[in-house]
Design a protein around this motif. Sequence first.
Motif, PDB file in Angstrom:
ATOM      1  N   SER A  55       0.712  -1.117   0.181  1.00 51.90           N
ATOM      2  CA  SER A  55       0.114   0.115  -0.794  1.00 51.90           C
ATOM      3  C   SER A  55       0.756   1.571  -0.404  1.00 51.90           C
ATOM      4  N   ALA A  56       1.748   1.368   0.869  1.00 53.13           N
ATOM      5  CA  ALA A  56       2.678   2.401   1.219  1.00 53.13           C
ATOM      6  C   ALA A  56       3.747   2.784  -0.405  1.00 53.13           C
ATOM      7  N   LEU A  57       4.501   1.776  -1.010  1.00 55.72           N
ATOM      8  CA  LEU A  57       5.300   1.866  -1.856  1.00 55.72           C
ATOM      9  C   LEU A  57       4.754   2.421  -2.922  1.00 55.72           C
ATOM     10  N   PRO A  58       4.154   2.713  -3.463  1.00 50.13           N
ATOM     11  CA  PRO A  58       3.626   3.809  -5.081  1.00 50.13           C
ATOM     12  C   PRO A  58       4.278   5.875  -3.944  1.00 50.13           C
ATOM     13  N   PHE A  59       3.527   5.718  -2.817  1.00 51.22           N
ATOM     14  CA  PHE A  59       3.789   6.571  -1.946  1.00 51.22           C
ATOM     15  C   PHE A  59       5.942   6.655  -1.910  1.00 51.22           C
ATOM     16  N   ILE A  60       6.077   5.779  -1.542  1.00 56.96           N
ATOM     17  CA  ILE A  60       7.416   6.020  -1.228  1.00 56.96           C
ATOM     18  C   ILE A  60       8.858   6.242  -2.493  1.00 56.96           C
ATOM     19  N   GLN A  61       7.767   5.984  -3.780  1.00 56.30           N
ATOM     20  CA  GLN A  61       8.757   5.346  -4.394  1.00 56.30           C
ATOM     21  C   GLN A  61       8.724   7.425  -5.171  1.00 56.30           C
TER      22      GLN A  61
END
Length: 327
Positions: free
Chosen positions: A211-217
């Motif tokens: 869930s968090a990966l796109p926002f981290i990237q």
Amino acid sequence: MFTTPLVRRLCALLLTAVTAVPSIAAAASYPERPIRFVVAYPPGGTTDLLARRLAKELSSSLGQSIVVENKPGAGGNVGAAIVAKAEPDGYTLGVGTAGNLALNYVSYANIPYDSRIDITPISVLADVPNVIIVAGKSPLKSLQDLISHVKSTKGTFFGSTGVGNGPHLTGELFKARIGADSTHVPYQGAAPEITALLGGEVDYGFDNLTSALPFIQSGKLTALAVTSVSRSPSLPKTPTVQEQGLRDFDVTAWFALFGPAKMDPAIVAKLEKAIASLKTNKDFLEALAFMGAQPQLSDGKALQELIEMERDRWPKLLQEAKVQLAK
């Protein structure tokens, strides 16, 4: 009527063969109508994303459409209960998690199903680490920064995707291990938690990496640590919690396919075979990698063992850390 032992054995074998015919026939024609996947969490989260991708691939291999229905509530217990109480005909299946199949038993009272006896385990689909996150604009850039901040600041808050689930328990374990307090703020899924982090409602949060990966990237969130033993291939530069000084900190989220208890073994075997075939499905494996997940695609036996292990492990883990949860 007089019968010999041989005759009785032959009759028993004949009866077994006759009763097995409907089961074989049912499995051969399964599925004859659309299948329902019940996802016990809101749209947009890890479980939902994985379920929709799995539905796409299995509908192709099984030759029947699969409809995904989101039934969130009570940390995933509502949706899992729907599956547990459904007819065991293979047309209502659940895409569950470590939360509603194991961890919830340490944080919820009176769960209306027992994952040890009221479900049919089918497969462990994938696993993914949890991740400790802060807003990209936060001055906290490492786990040690966060630990120092929590220890030195009164009234800190951490967010998670609900009450009693994996991200929440990871947060409670983290607090206990660093010896500092922080108030838990539960949200109804990943999307509102991330919105709260970006808006400054909470200082930090715990979520599944997917869930968090796109926002981290994109730089909107910063990942301070992953909670697995090894670094995630999706975030190779982000160290684990253990690398940053908290020994024996290992929390991995997992996702599974299950059905109601007493499903036809032949139908279960057909589903297990369809799932196992995804091990060579390049598109599916790439989709999992894109989500930051590692494929497992195991059978029902492996899922049953995992449920047993997690249900035994977490009460002991929280007791050792002196974490008390209100039920």
